[in-house]
Design a protein around this motif. Structure first.
Motif, PDB file in Angstrom:
ATOM      1  N   UNK A  33       1.760   8.160 -19.220  1.00  0.00           N
ATOM      2  CA  UNK A  33       1.154   6.836 -19.360  1.00  0.00           C
ATOM      3  C   UNK A  33       1.252   6.043 -18.063  1.00  0.00           C
ATOM      4  N   UNK A  34       2.434   6.010 -17.459  1.00  0.00           N
ATOM      5  CA  UNK A  34       2.619   5.243 -16.234  1.00  0.00           C
ATOM      6  C   UNK A  34       1.716   5.750 -15.107  1.00  0.00           C
ATOM      7  N   UNK A  35       1.517   7.068 -15.057  1.00  0.00           N
ATOM      8  CA  UNK A  35       0.663   7.647 -14.017  1.00  0.00           C
ATOM      9  C   UNK A  35      -0.806   7.305 -14.226  1.00  0.00           C
ATOM     10  N   UNK A  36      -1.200   7.047 -15.479  1.00  0.00           N
ATOM     11  CA  UNK A  36      -2.606   6.820 -15.799  1.00  0.00           C
ATOM     12  C   UNK A  36      -3.013   5.355 -15.762  1.00  0.00           C
ATOM     13  N   UNK A  37      -2.044   4.448 -15.659  1.00  0.00           N
ATOM     14  CA  UNK A  37      -2.360   3.026 -15.746  1.00  0.00           C
ATOM     15  C   UNK A  37      -3.019   2.502 -14.476  1.00  0.00           C
ATOM     16  N   UNK A  38      -3.877   1.511 -14.651  1.00  0.00           N
ATOM     17  CA  UNK A  38      -4.448   0.806 -13.511  1.00  0.00           C
ATOM     18  C   UNK A  38      -3.331   0.105 -12.749  1.00  0.00           C
ATOM     19  N   UNK A  39      -3.441  -0.015 -11.433  1.00  0.00           N
ATOM     20  CA  UNK A  39      -2.362  -0.635 -10.636  1.00  0.00           C
ATOM     21  C   UNK A  39      -2.128  -2.101 -10.962  1.00  0.00           C
ATOM     22  N   UNK A  42      -6.185   8.734 -24.136  1.00  0.00           N
ATOM     23  CA  UNK A  42      -7.173   7.856 -24.767  1.00  0.00           C
ATOM     24  C   UNK A  42      -6.740   6.404 -24.691  1.00  0.00           C
ATOM     25  N   UNK A  43      -5.453   6.152 -24.965  1.00  0.00           N
ATOM     26  CA  UNK A  43      -4.945   4.790 -24.940  1.00  0.00           C
ATOM     27  C   UNK A  43      -4.992   4.201 -23.538  1.00  0.00           C
ATOM     28  N   UNK A  44      -4.553   4.964 -22.544  1.00  0.00           N
ATOM     29  CA  UNK A  44      -4.535   4.471 -21.165  1.00  0.00           C
ATOM     30  C   UNK A  44      -5.948   4.109 -20.704  1.00  0.00           C
ATOM     31  N   UNK A  45      -6.910   4.951 -21.050  1.00  0.00           N
ATOM     32  CA  UNK A  45      -8.289   4.677 -20.649  1.00  0.00           C
ATOM     33  C   UNK A  45      -8.784   3.374 -21.289  1.00  0.00           C
ATOM     34  N   UNK A  46      -8.467   3.154 -22.571  1.00  0.00           N
ATOM     35  CA  UNK A  46      -8.908   1.951 -23.264  1.00  0.00           C
ATOM     36  C   UNK A  46      -8.204   0.711 -22.703  1.00  0.00           C
ATOM     37  N   UNK A  47      -6.913   0.835 -22.418  1.00  0.00           N
ATOM     38  CA  UNK A  47      -6.164  -0.310 -21.885  1.00  0.00           C
ATOM     39  C   UNK A  47      -6.689  -0.694 -20.500  1.00  0.00           C
TER      40      UNK A  47
END
Length: 367
Positions: A267-273, A357-362
């Motif tokens: 999750x942390x790797x996929x989040x926007x900065x 899926x969650x990271x992309x939506x967030x």
């Protein structure tokens, strides 16, 4: 579609726990205090559950009390330990569950106790040095949570208990978010709490341990159930079901801990900065705190909840409290940052695809 990332608030019952509940509820419905054969059979199941729990935790079974959940365990345990000493100062960390502060406020208002908050270091830890420096000749009880439900910060309970034992003081630990999730040595504590629905057991079944070697005072006169500490008919199906869930979670603890750690890293790797993690160093990786760049956390939880994503902001027990969360305040977050805080909490049933899926939506909605 539903993606459930709120395992800190509650967990789904396991199939084994559900099966145990149905079996006991159908066939062992007698009151466990009754003297007839059916009552004896139900009482035997309760004793067997105590023996299994005490064996795994290396504690005497006579110190175990079954409660309605973590809140009752915290409040009954603290109340009984506080009454076991004449000293009126209670030390408490600033990272506790709301139920702890509720009973401490009650004791301060109604019984003249002085509540002293312990400072924490830059990583949110109460260190042995901090605890030693806070002790006084009026200290009668220490209360420190094992795993923080908002951030996943884990306290070194064993080291803190050495300080308490050296000072001949009881340490009570809220282990609700830690039991069967992270390795904890609870065997030498004055007391601790747990709750079955945090490790895939039933709701309304908590666990309180009060060491037989520590002075306590039960709050209810002429009560004879559970060694005089808590009145009421025992919920035998919940107790057996909780024990099954605990045994399974205990055996899978190492594997589950590694797995939820992998999910958090993903999750942390996929989040926007622009979405910032809070307490990324926290030792329990099943919890991931995030600050959104603009949107209030409760708004995000509501909006994404309508899309099938289940996550939270702060503790479900304190979500209606308008005051800033004590944990996040102790970590030096501003009120404005706290307002944009969300909490993602993983369980072993979650999948990597759900994180993606969650990271992309967030990112799409709030990044």
């Amino acid at each position: 579609m539903m993606i459930y990332f709120d395992h800190v608030a509650t967990t789904p019952m396991s199939s084994e726990a559900l099966d145990a509940y149905r079996e006991v509820a159908e066939h062992f419905y007698a009151n466990s205090e009754s003297l007839h054969q059916a009552g004896n059979a139900a009482g035997q199941l309760v004793q067997e559950s105590k023996d299994k729990i005490s064996r795994l935790l290396k504690i005497p079974s006579e110190g175990l009390i079954f409660t309605s959940g973590g809140t009752e365990s915290n409040q009954l345990g603290i109340r009984c330990l506080a009454a076991g000493t004449q000293k009126k100062e209670i030390l408490v960390s600033p990272l506790e569950h709301s139920s702890v502060y509720q009973i401490l406020d009650y004791l301060a208002t109604n019984s003249g106790y002085r509540i002293k908050f312990l400072p924490v270091d830059s990583k949110g830890h109460v260190t042995p040095t901090i605890l030693k420096q806070a002790l006084s000749d009026q200290t009668g009880l220490i209360v420190i949570q094992a795993v923080n439900a908002i951030t996943g910060i884990v306290q070194d309970i064993q080291a803190l208990n050495k300080v308490a034992q050296t000072a001949h003081l009881p340490l009570f630990v809220d282990a609700v978010q830690g039991l069967a999730k992270v390795p904890l040595n609870l065997s030498d504590l004055a007391g601790f709490s747990a709750s079955a629905h945090k490790f895939n057991g039933p709701k309304s079944c908590g666990l309180l341990y009060l060491s037989p070697q520590v002075l306590t005072q039960a709050p209810y006169p002429y009560v004879f159930q559970q060694n005089g500490f808590l009145p009421g008919t025992l919920a035998v199906p919940e107790i057996v079901s909780a024990t099954v869930a605990f045994e399974n979670a205990w055996q899978a603890m190492t594997e589950n801990l590694t797995y939820v750690g992998q999910l958090k890293k993903q999750l942390l790797a996929a989040l926007a900065p622009t979405i910032h993690p809070v307490a990324s160093w926290a030792e329990y990786p099943g919890i991931c705190g995030l600050i959104l760049p603009r949107t209030p956390g409760q708004s995000a939880a509501t909006e994404m909840g309508q899309q099938g994503f289940c996550f939270s902001t702060v503790s479900a027990c304190s979500i209606k409290d308008p005051r800033p969360d004590r944990t996040l305040t102790a970590l030096k977050l501003t009120n404005e940052q706290i307002n944009r805080y969300i909490r993602i909490s993983f369980g072993p049933s979650n999948q990597a695809k759900e994180v993606e899926t969650f990271a992309a939506a967030l990112n799409r909605n709030y990044g």
